[in-house]
Write an enzyme that holds these catalytic residues in place. Structure first.
Site, PDB file in Angstrom:
ATOM      1  N   PRO A   1      37.916  44.656  80.431  1.00 12.18           N
ATOM      2  CA  PRO A   1      37.101  45.876  80.387  1.00 12.18           C
ATOM      3  C   PRO A   1      37.778  46.945  81.250  1.00 12.18           C
ATOM      4  O   PRO A   1      37.683  46.899  82.481  1.00 12.18           O
ATOM      5  CB  PRO A   1      35.759  45.442  80.983  1.00 12.18           C
ATOM      6  CG  PRO A   1      36.089  44.276  81.844  1.00 12.18           C
ATOM      7  CD  PRO A   1      37.332  43.642  81.334  1.00 12.18           C
TER       8      PRO A   1
ATOM      9  N   ASP B   1      41.191  46.567  85.697  1.00 10.94           N
ATOM     10  CA  ASP B   1      40.292  45.549  85.157  1.00 10.94           C
ATOM     11  C   ASP B   1      39.011  45.582  85.984  1.00 10.94           C
ATOM     12  O   ASP B   1      38.998  45.177  87.157  1.00 10.94           O
ATOM     13  CB  ASP B   1      40.966  44.174  85.245  1.00 10.94           C
ATOM     14  CG  ASP B   1      40.149  43.064  84.612  1.00 10.94           C
ATOM     15  OD1 ASP B   1      38.936  43.262  84.408  1.00 10.94           O
ATOM     16  OD2 ASP B   1      40.721  41.997  84.323  1.00 10.94           O
ATOM     17  N   HIS B   2      37.921  46.057  85.374  1.00  7.66           N
ATOM     18  CA  HIS B   2      36.678  46.240  86.125  1.00  7.66           C
ATOM     19  C   HIS B   2      36.004  44.914  86.497  1.00  7.66           C
ATOM     20  O   HIS B   2      35.040  44.895  87.275  1.00  7.66           O
ATOM     21  CB  HIS B   2      35.707  47.104  85.319  1.00  7.66           C
ATOM     22  CG  HIS B   2      34.818  47.972  86.160  1.00  7.66           C
ATOM     23  ND1 HIS B   2      34.563  47.716  87.491  1.00  7.66           N
ATOM     24  CD2 HIS B   2      34.123  49.100  85.872  1.00  7.66           C
ATOM     25  CE1 HIS B   2      33.752  48.634  87.978  1.00  7.66           C
ATOM     26  NE2 HIS B   2      33.466  49.489  87.016  1.00  7.66           N
ATOM     27  N   ARG B   3      36.504  43.813  85.971  1.00  9.55           N
ATOM     28  CA  ARG B   3      35.992  42.513  86.395  1.00  9.55           C
ATOM     29  C   ARG B   3      36.460  42.190  87.813  1.00  9.55           C
ATOM     30  O   ARG B   3      35.787  41.479  88.557  1.00  9.55           O
ATOM     31  CB  ARG B   3      36.468  41.414  85.443  1.00  9.55           C
ATOM     32  CG  ARG B   3      36.020  41.573  84.005  1.00  9.55           C
ATOM     33  CD  ARG B   3      36.666  40.518  83.132  1.00  9.55           C
ATOM     34  NE  ARG B   3      38.125  40.550  83.236  1.00  9.55           N
ATOM     35  CZ  ARG B   3      38.937  39.611  82.762  1.00  9.55           C
ATOM     36  NH1 ARG B   3      38.423  38.546  82.154  1.00  9.55           N
ATOM     37  NH2 ARG B   3      40.243  39.723  82.882  1.00  9.55           N
TER      38      ARG B   3
ATOM     39  N   LEU C   1      38.144  44.724  89.986  1.00  8.59           N
ATOM     40  CA  LEU C   1      38.155  45.890  90.869  1.00  8.59           C
ATOM     41  C   LEU C   1      36.959  46.791  90.635  1.00  8.59           C
ATOM     42  O   LEU C   1      36.451  46.900  89.516  1.00  8.59           O
ATOM     43  CB  LEU C   1      39.427  46.710  90.637  1.00  8.59           C
ATOM     44  CG  LEU C   1      40.761  46.052  90.990  1.00  8.59           C
ATOM     45  CD1 LEU C   1      41.906  46.850  90.423  1.00  8.59           C
ATOM     46  CD2 LEU C   1      40.899  45.921  92.484  1.00  8.59           C
TER      47      LEU C   1
END
Length: 400
Positions: free
Chosen positions: A195, A370-372, A374
């Site tokens: 994501p 990667d929003h998972r 960071l």
């Protein structure tokens, strides 16, 4: 008659593509003669012959995607005994050492053919057809010698079989293979898994431009400095201050892996597509050393001479299209890394400094992450630190 199998390539890879054969049936080879070039993870690797003999059978044509364990070629070795009939597979591994895999007896028919129906398709393609409920007998393959490809199966399943429609006037087609296919696989994987979120900052590179220009003029015998070595050095400093930017997600173990090395991927545009060689241990190299590495790797990428080891294991990636970089873009994160830096076109703009309108050379930097792994605040602080360093390039030049 010894046979050569495609060995386990490691890093989760289950297949490789035949780029080109360097021998033909009937050729006599000596020990260490190159037999075939394979495309694996954007690198081209040669398989050499471990002994002398005559090529008796080649099982796949160029463009074929070969599963691990498939017999590639059979060689009749002069003076071999029954006990020597074990098969050996040799492939250049990332460490540069050969890997051997024992093989079974050679198949009676090529691995691409089916039992009795004349359909040519690799096992992975057959598996895909079975999954999609596609009868291979109803497809005219567009691959070499009529071989059915993944694209043929997918097109047929979607109701738009390319093999059944006549080409338009002036239309040109080329096989979707080689490095371009590998790039597509990696990009699809990244888009499916990660994501992504992008944070953008503006950077004044006026002083950086003057510094690199002066350094190049003072050392005309050395390659001309670009922005990129300075950017790589700034990235290393930023990664040290923000370790999560230099991390990856081990989904199987359910762990975030924080790397203690700084192996920076640098995207290079080549005739075959985008390739990302790695500047190893960028934290231990001075600015000119980083510049020399980038020049060497870029040349190797364009000439297609990079090894698999020079393309694997990066912890962070920088993509810099130079004057073609546009105002801003959102590059895909190079999975399983946590982030990528996009460096965009530098151009002169009117800006306000101390209440006055002046002309400065400005550039946008985009950090896609990667929003998972960071949060946006981490990426924002990282980007601002890069801006500060690039706006004061002498700090980068004097630090180790």
């Amino acid at each position: 008659m010894p046979d050569f199998k495609l060995p386990d390539l490691g890093e989760g890879m289950t297949e490789a593509e035949i780029d080109r054969w360097l021998v033909k049936e009937g050729d006599v080879v000596v020990e260490d003669d190159p037999l075939v070039e394979l495309i694996t993870d954007k690198a081209t690797a040669e398989i050499p012959s471990p002994f002398a003999g005559t090529v008796t059978k080649i099982y796949f044509e160029p463009g074929a995607v070969v599963p691990v364990g498939a017999v590639l070629i059979s060689i009749s070795a002069a003076g071999s005994s029954e006990s020597d009939m074990a098969s050996v597979a040799v492939l250049e591994t990332p460490a540069g050492s050969p890997a051997g895999v024992p093989a079974e007896a050679p198949p009676t028919t090529p691995a691409t053919s089916s039992s009795g129906n004349g359909v040519k398709a690799m096992p992975p393609v057959r598996k895909l057809a079975e999954k999609l409920g596609v009868d291979l007998a109803g497809i005219a393959g567009t691959g070499p010698s009529g071989q059915i490809t993944r694209g043929d199966v997918e097109a047929f399943a979607s109701g738009h079989p390319s093999s059944l429609s006549a080409p338009s006037r002036g239309e040109r087609r080329e096989p979707f293979r080689g490095v371009r296919r590998k790039i597509a696989e990696r990009m699809s994987e990244a888009h499916r898994i990660i994501p992504p979120v992008t944070h953008v900052e503006e950077c004044d590179v006026t002083e950086l431009d003057a510094t690199r220009t002066l350094a190049s003029e003072r050392n005309p015998e050395l390659p001309r400095l670009t922005f990129l070595p300075f950017i790589v050095k700034a990235v290393v400093q930023g990664l040290k201050d923000h370790p999560a930017m230099n991390a990856s997600l081990d989904e199987e173990a359910g762990e975030i892996v924080f790397h203690d090395r700084y192996d920076i991927g640098v995207a290079v545009d080549t005739p075959a597509g985008l390739v990302v060689p790695i500047v190893r241990d960028a934290d231990k190299k001075r600015l000119r050393e980083v510049a020399a590495d980038i020049d060497r790797l870029a040349k190797g990428a364009r000439e297609g001479t990079l090894t698999a080891d020079e393309l694997r294991g990066g912890t962070f990636t920088v993509t810099s299209p130079g004057p073609f970089g546009g105002l801003m873009a959102t590059p895909l994160v190079f999975h399983p890394q946590s982030a990528i830096l996009g460096v965009h076109r530098a151009s002169e703009k009117p800006v306000v400094r101390d209440g006055q309108i002046v002309v400065r050379k400005m550039m946008n930097l985009s950090v896609t992450f990667d929003h998972r792994i960071l949060d946006g605040m981490t990426a924002a602080k990282f980007a601002l630190d890069l801006v500060k360093l690039l706006e004061h390039p002498m700090v980068l030049a004097i630090e180790p």
